[in-house]
Design a protein around this motif. Structure first.
Motif, PDB file in Angstrom:
ATOM      1  N   TYR A 185      38.515  33.093  30.568  1.00 14.41           N
ATOM      2  CA  TYR A 185      37.567  34.048  31.139  1.00 14.41           C
ATOM      3  C   TYR A 185      38.093  35.483  31.133  1.00 14.41           C
ATOM      4  O   TYR A 185      37.359  36.426  30.874  1.00 14.41           O
TER       5      TYR A 185
ATOM      6  N   THR B 242      36.029  39.475  30.094  1.00 14.99           N
ATOM      7  CA  THR B 242      35.389  40.166  31.209  1.00 14.99           C
ATOM      8  C   THR B 242      35.748  41.650  31.219  1.00 14.99           C
ATOM      9  O   THR B 242      36.680  42.095  30.548  1.00 14.99           O
TER      10      THR B 242
ATOM     11  N   ASP C 265      35.657  42.721  36.881  1.00 12.70           N
ATOM     12  CA  ASP C 265      35.741  41.260  36.994  1.00 12.70           C
ATOM     13  C   ASP C 265      37.187  40.779  36.884  1.00 12.70           C
ATOM     14  O   ASP C 265      37.557  39.765  37.490  1.00 12.70           O
ATOM     15  N   ARG C 266      37.988  41.486  36.098  1.00 11.89           N
ATOM     16  CA  ARG C 266      39.390  41.079  35.945  1.00 11.89           C
ATOM     17  C   ARG C 266      40.142  41.210  37.267  1.00 11.89           C
ATOM     18  O   ARG C 266      41.012  40.417  37.572  1.00 11.89           O
TER      19      ARG C 266
END
Length: 533
Positions: free
Chosen positions: A211, A215, A219-220
């Motif tokens: 993921y 991102t 979001d990270r």
């Protein structure tokens, strides 16, 4: 490494990297690294084990992951002022007075090299972690009563560290009585906790590798927070966790290759392949020729700690000799016997101390080396022995026949050349296998038929013990016999075949049943010299 339990027991086959691939990274990354200024223990059954086998493999493992000897860590020496300055080294919270048996890590941590043979070596110390190789040789009672109570230090700096007071032990599969307690450790493992850690590690991997790259920056940050939470949860589960696992050599086939496995199939017996490669657990060889032999009961360790105290520690160049053997009566005569074979010349060394017949050593030369190389080993190892008197036990196989050399004379001449007084103890034709089988039945059970008992030095006689433990019996017309197939199999390791046990048989039968007197003559070497002249 994924489970990362603070306490770990690994039983694994050949070529699985128990020291280099498990103990080295576990000690460096989980113990040394997370507990700067802490004190650990590198546990051994004997110092011989430590300085001839374990330590050099640990160092190789540390170097493989980037740590350099004499730069990142020091072995057996007090840190210099220059080295301290380089690392701003503050030393351990509990600094030793003498660094002789210590490894000093660059972050202030240390590890003490401990032998179970040194009584009280852990008294008064407070340790933070333990590692041990060849753990089947360890004495469980000594571990519980002497060392584990010392693994109790309360250091605020390590509060919350799941690895504090951890212990990692590795071993190959116990094939006899020694080391059975390790196999019972599986009962102390919380399998549900292990499964939970595995699931959390999978989730962490997915977040970081699947993921995270896809991102945006916002979001990270959230993923980073989740990974931290997962790590905290894993560490909370790890606290106090014991992880028991086993591995066969096949588990490492990607590194060893198929050809290695094929070679082991060719070069080992079925019993060896099952235990040493497949890591299966036969605790006792069925139909053994010595069914009453118990390595824990009949075996012992005996080292003179002062011998090591007076030596410079060099794990890559040990060169040990008989001065390290505390069980050796330096003023007593030595008894020897050999077995004569093209592939191997095993030489068993025994002393009779009244009540105990002690097998104090086993030496051998392998083809293409010959008998003279085995005798050279003996002369080098026992060069400092004070009583230069040998009782040499041999039977008809050493006398030779037509067109054969007399091996017994070769042995006597080689020993006398090194100033030994040799008393030939010729027992004639060797007794039958049934006779020896029944003799050992009384001797090893100590049922009172004989006024002596057998004890074997487990460190010096590893090949002899393996030979005794793996000698099978077979039914014959005239009773029980020793199965000698291993001697005739060119792919069977000669040092693990029945040759070693045959040499022991020679001395034991000679002492117990031959009626040859070996006690009176030894009192006056001058008289012996005159008789020989």
């Amino acid at each position: 490494m994924i489970i990362g339990a603070p306490t770990e027991v690994l039983i694994a086959g050949r070529g699985t990297g128990k020291t280099i691939g498990v103990l080295a990274p576990k000690s460096a990354q989980s113990y040394f690294k997370t507990m700067p200024r802490g004190t650990g223990v590198i546990l051994n059954a004997t110092f011989t084990q430590a300085f001839t086998r374990t330590l050099k493999e640990l160092i190789r493992g540390w170097q493989m992951i980037g740590y350099v000897m004499d730069h990142h860590f020091l072995v057996g020496t007090r840190p210099s002022e220059k080295w301290k300055k380089k690392w701003n080294w503050q030393g351990p919270f509990a600094p030793p007075l003498d660094y002789k048996y210590f490894i000093s890590w660059y972050n202030g941590a240390v590890a003490q090299i401990v032998s179970q043979e040194r009584v009280g070596s852990s008294n008064g110390i407070s340790i933070d972690w333990i590692i041990g190789d060849e753990a089947k040789l360890l004495n469980e009672v000594k571990l519980k009563t002497e060392l584990l109570p010392a693994n109790r230090g309360i250091i605020p700096a390590f509060a919350g560290n799941p690895y504090h007071h951890g212990m990692t032990l590795t071993s190959d599969m116990p094939i006899g009585t020694a080391g059975r307690w390790l196999l019972d450790k599986i009962n102390d493992m919380d399998q549900a906790a292990v499964n939970d850690i595995w699931k959390l590690q999978v989730a962490k991997f997915q977040l970081a590798n699947l993921y995270y790259p896809k991102t945006n920056a916002a979001d990270r940050k959230e993923i980073d927070k989740q990974i931290i939470i997962i790590d905290e949860e894993i560490n909370s589960i790890r606290k106090g966790l014991l992880y028991y696992h086993e591995a066969s050599t096949l588990d490492n086939i990607h590194a060893l290759g198929v050809d290695y496995i094929k070679q082991q199939i060719r070069d080992t017996s079925t019993f060896q392949f099952d235990t040493q490669i497949l890591n299966l657990r036969p605790l006792r060889l069925e139909d053994g020729f010595y069914p009453d032999f118990d390595e824990n009961f009949h075996g012992y360790f005996a080292e003179d700690e002062q011998y090591f105290d007076n030596r410079i520690i060099d794990p890559f160049n040990a060169n040990l000799d008989c001065r390290k053997d505390k069980d050796l009566n330096t003023n007593g005569p030595i008894h020897i016997a050999l077995d004569y074979n093209r592939r191997i010349h095993p030489l068993v060394v025994v002393q009779d101390n009244g009540r105990e017949i002690r097998a104090v050593n086993g030496l051998h030369s392998l083809y293409p080396e010959k008998l003279k190389e085995a005798l050279k080993q003996f002369n080098t190892y026992y060069k400092t022995h004070k009583r230069k008197l040998i009782y040499y036990w041999y039977d008809h196989t050493a006398v030779g026949g037509e067109n054969e050399t007399e091996k017994c004379q070769d042995v006597i001449e080689a020993l006398e050349k090194e100033n030994w007084i040799v008393i030939p103890m010729y027992i004639g034709k060797a007794p039958g296998h049934e006779t020896k089988y029944r003799m050992y039945g009384h001797f090893l059970t100590e049922d009172g038929k004989y006024d002596k008992v057998l004890r074997i030095n487990r460190e010096n006689c590893k090949s002899l013990i393996l030979s005794v433990g793996m000698s099978a019996a077979e039914q014959r017309k005239d009773g029980f016999g020793k199965d000698k197939k291993s001697e005739h199999d060119p792919n069977f390791p000669a040092e693990e075949s029945t040759h070693y046990s045959d040499a022991l048989d020679m001395i034991i039968w000679g002492m117990l049943e031959s009626n040859l007197d070996y006690g009176v003559e030894s009192k006056n070497e001058d008289l012996i010299i005159q008789i020989k002249k």
